[in-house]
Design an enzyme around this catalytic site. Sequence first.
Site, short mmCIF file in Angstrom:
data_model
loop_
_atom_site.label_atom_id
_atom_site.label_comp_id
_atom_site.label_asym_id
_atom_site.label_seq_id
_atom_site.Cartn_x
_atom_site.Cartn_y
_atom_site.Cartn_z
CB THR A 37 -0.80 0.02 1.32
OG1 THR A 37 -1.26 -1.28 1.59
CG2 THR A 37 -1.91 1.02 1.30
CG ASP A 57 -4.56 -3.01 5.63
OD1 ASP A 57 -4.10 -3.81 4.79
OD2 ASP A 57 -4.02 -1.89 5.85
N1 GLY Z 1 -2.07 -3.69 3.02
C1 GLY Z 1 -2.70 -3.91 1.80
C2 GLY Z 1 -3.44 -5.15 1.70
O1 GLY Z 1 -3.24 -6.07 2.49
O2 GLY Z 1 -4.25 -5.26 0.82
#
Ligand code: GLY
Length: 286
Positions: free
Chosen positions: A170, A200
């Site tokens: 991300t 998340d």
């Molecule tokens: N942190 C990004 C995902 O797990 O989609």
Amino acid sequence: MDSVLLLHGGAGSDSALSPILKKYADSAIRERDVLISVVKAVSLMEDDITFNAGTGSCQRLDGTIQMDASVMTAYGMGSVIAIENVKNPVKVALSVMKESPHLIMCGDGAVKFARIMGFPEFDPDTEKAKKQHDRIVHDIMNNNPGGDERIEQFLKIRELSRFLKYGEDTVGAVGRFNGEFAAAVSTGGAAPMLRGRVGDSPLPGCGIYVGKRGAVVATGIGEEIIKRMLCFSVYERIGKAPLHDILREEVENFGDYSVGIIAVDSKTEASYSNRNMATAVSKLPE
Ligand code: GLY
């Protein structure tokens, strides 16, 4: 009061990319509005194919690209889940917050909403994503000899983390302008993953949280971040210890799972990750 903007390029991103993020931060902080500024910062990273968000997002196990993004202030939020064929998911999330009666839109409904709001069709696929996908499929097949149905094989894999080693994650930004906080995140997800899997990033309290005491965004393995409601956990502790100590302790709870956090409170900003993570800060005086 001062203005501060803090960006990250994902847990697992090369920290040598920090100077690029610095340019994006310096450009975005000139927007002067904290929400517009974090959205601009994230959209600049979405447009840079180096990062796993927008153009440059990784592929799902079936070769498709579905992206998650969200924006938040102390007064509202907007988020898109598994959106496809748009250039800047974070801008659609901003539209959900500002132009719709809803908070979260997903799938084909999010795509239809984006078109109605004037976001044209755009294919975010890249050679980088194709090569990474080929490598993942090759590794999964090699680790599951005799398997010829890749989805079935993948469903048998209980320990996702065995395969979660494919690079950056991300992108995100948090800001404090004149005491007002905002945050934005965007991701192509954490490969390898099934079509329809949600991480998340679009979930308030998990990959993003903003309140009157600060703004927090996370990066890393979404499943683990969701279980811990990571960003809300960090936010709840703001003011009870130095911000950097809170981030370090929360990251240490993850053991070997990849995770990173950036945050701002009323006076400070901090970042912490158990992987390499490109970050940059931009500040404007009062
Ligand atoms: N942190 C990004 C995902 O797990 O989609």
